[in-house]
Each structure stands twice: as C-alpha cells, then as structure tokens.
Write a protein that holds these residues in place. Structure first.
Motif, PDB file in Angstrom:
ATOM      1  N   SER A 123      11.556  37.219  38.118  1.00 14.59           N
ATOM      2  CA  SER A 123      11.836  37.599  39.502  1.00 14.59           C
ATOM      3  C   SER A 123      12.103  39.087  39.623  1.00 14.59           C
ATOM      4  CB  SER A 123      13.046  36.812  40.014  1.00 14.59           C
ATOM      5  OG  SER A 123      13.413  37.237  41.302  1.00 14.59           O
TER       6      SER A 123
ATOM      7  N   PHE B 103       7.946  39.855  40.281  1.00 13.21           N
ATOM      8  CA  PHE B 103       7.697  39.317  41.612  1.00 13.21           C
ATOM      9  C   PHE B 103       8.586  39.929  42.692  1.00 13.21           C
ATOM     10  CE2 PHE B 103       6.307  35.916  38.707  1.00 13.21           C
ATOM     11  CZ  PHE B 103       4.978  35.870  39.075  1.00 13.21           C
ATOM     12  N   LYS B 104       9.060  41.121  42.487  1.00  8.25           N
ATOM     13  CA  LYS B 104       9.798  41.884  43.506  1.00  8.25           C
ATOM     14  C   LYS B 104      10.974  41.107  44.095  1.00  8.25           C
ATOM     15  CE  LYS B 104       5.671  44.442  44.690  1.00  8.25           C
ATOM     16  NZ  LYS B 104       4.704  44.773  45.714  1.00  8.25           N
ATOM     17  N   ARG B 105      11.759  40.531  43.238  1.00  3.03           N
ATOM     18  CA  ARG B 105      12.999  39.824  43.597  1.00  3.03           C
ATOM     19  C   ARG B 105      12.810  38.649  44.552  1.00  3.03           C
ATOM     20  NH1 ARG B 105      17.628  43.652  42.128  1.00  3.03           N
ATOM     21  NH2 ARG B 105      16.465  45.254  41.082  1.00  3.03           N
ATOM     22  N   LYS B 106      11.770  37.918  44.353  1.00  5.25           N
ATOM     23  CA  LYS B 106      11.571  36.663  45.099  1.00  5.25           C
ATOM     24  C   LYS B 106      12.426  35.574  44.451  1.00  5.25           C
ATOM     25  CE  LYS B 106       8.072  38.263  47.544  1.00  5.25           C
ATOM     26  NZ  LYS B 106       7.995  38.364  48.942  1.00  5.25           N
ATOM     27  N   THR B 107      12.725  34.533  45.214  1.00  2.77           N
ATOM     28  CA  THR B 107      13.587  33.479  44.671  1.00  2.77           C
ATOM     29  C   THR B 107      12.811  32.321  44.057  1.00  2.77           C
ATOM     30  OG1 THR B 107      13.695  32.424  46.841  1.00  2.77           O
ATOM     31  CG2 THR B 107      15.447  33.981  46.267  1.00  2.77           C
ATOM     32  N   TRP B 108      11.532  32.229  44.304  1.00  7.23           N
ATOM     33  CA  TRP B 108      10.813  31.066  43.798  1.00  7.23           C
ATOM     34  C   TRP B 108      10.719  31.024  42.279  1.00  7.23           C
ATOM     35  CZ3 TRP B 108       6.422  31.372  40.925  1.00  7.23           C
ATOM     36  CH2 TRP B 108       5.670  32.544  40.985  1.00  7.23           C
ATOM     37  N   PRO B 109      10.675  32.158  41.539  1.00  7.86           N
ATOM     38  CA  PRO B 109      10.678  32.024  40.076  1.00  7.86           C
ATOM     39  C   PRO B 109      11.971  31.416  39.534  1.00  7.86           C
ATOM     40  CG  PRO B 109       9.850  34.180  40.679  1.00  7.86           C
ATOM     41  CD  PRO B 109      10.402  33.552  41.924  1.00  7.86           C
TER      42      PRO B 109
END
Length: 84
Positions: free
Chosen positions: A38, A42-48
């Motif tokens: 994340s 993935f630019k600090r997304k929460t899905w990972p």
C-alpha cells in the motif's frame, strides 16, 4: 511415547489453539505485506491491506480445516523401537 490417558478434549483443544495461533500469524504477515504494498506501490490505498488480511485468514482457515479433519496416524517421529 504417546500418552495413553490423554483425553480427546485435550487433543482438540491443542489443535484449536494451534489453529488460532497459525491464523493470527498469517493474518499479521498478510497485514504487513499489505502495508508495504500500500505504501510503496499503490499510493496508500486501503485495498492491499484488506487483501493481505483476507488472504492470511483464508490460509489460516484452510490449514485449520486440514488439521481438524486429519485422521489419527501414528507419527514416525514419535515411534520408539526396541532393539533386541
């Protein structure tokens, strides 16, 4: 040598404790990998994070199901032979 007086409840309790410990370890590892992906990819997304935790829980549950459904086998490592 195997303990003959061991209760089935004790054996089930030991397997259940091992299952919970294994699931929490895998969940924590998945969370750690999710945090790393994340932050760095993935630019600090929460899905990972959710994917990592979910994968860890799924792996732990699968191992737990296999452990609880395992039939009783004599383990070769636990057998002791007497040499004549």
């Amino acid at each position: 040598m195997a303990n003959v007086n061991r209760k089935s409840e004790d054996e089930f309790g030991e397997k259940w404790e091992n299952c919970l410990a294994d699931t929490f370890i895998k969940m924590g590892a998945g969370l750690g990998v999710g945090i790393i992906f994340s932050v760095f990819m993935f630019k600090r997304k929460t899905w990972p994070l959710a994917f990592g935790v979910g994968t860890g829980v799924g792996m732990g549950m699968s191992n737990c199901q296999h452990s609880l459904n395992e039939p009783f086998f004599a383990r070769v490592q636990k057998l002791k032979f007497k040499v004549r």
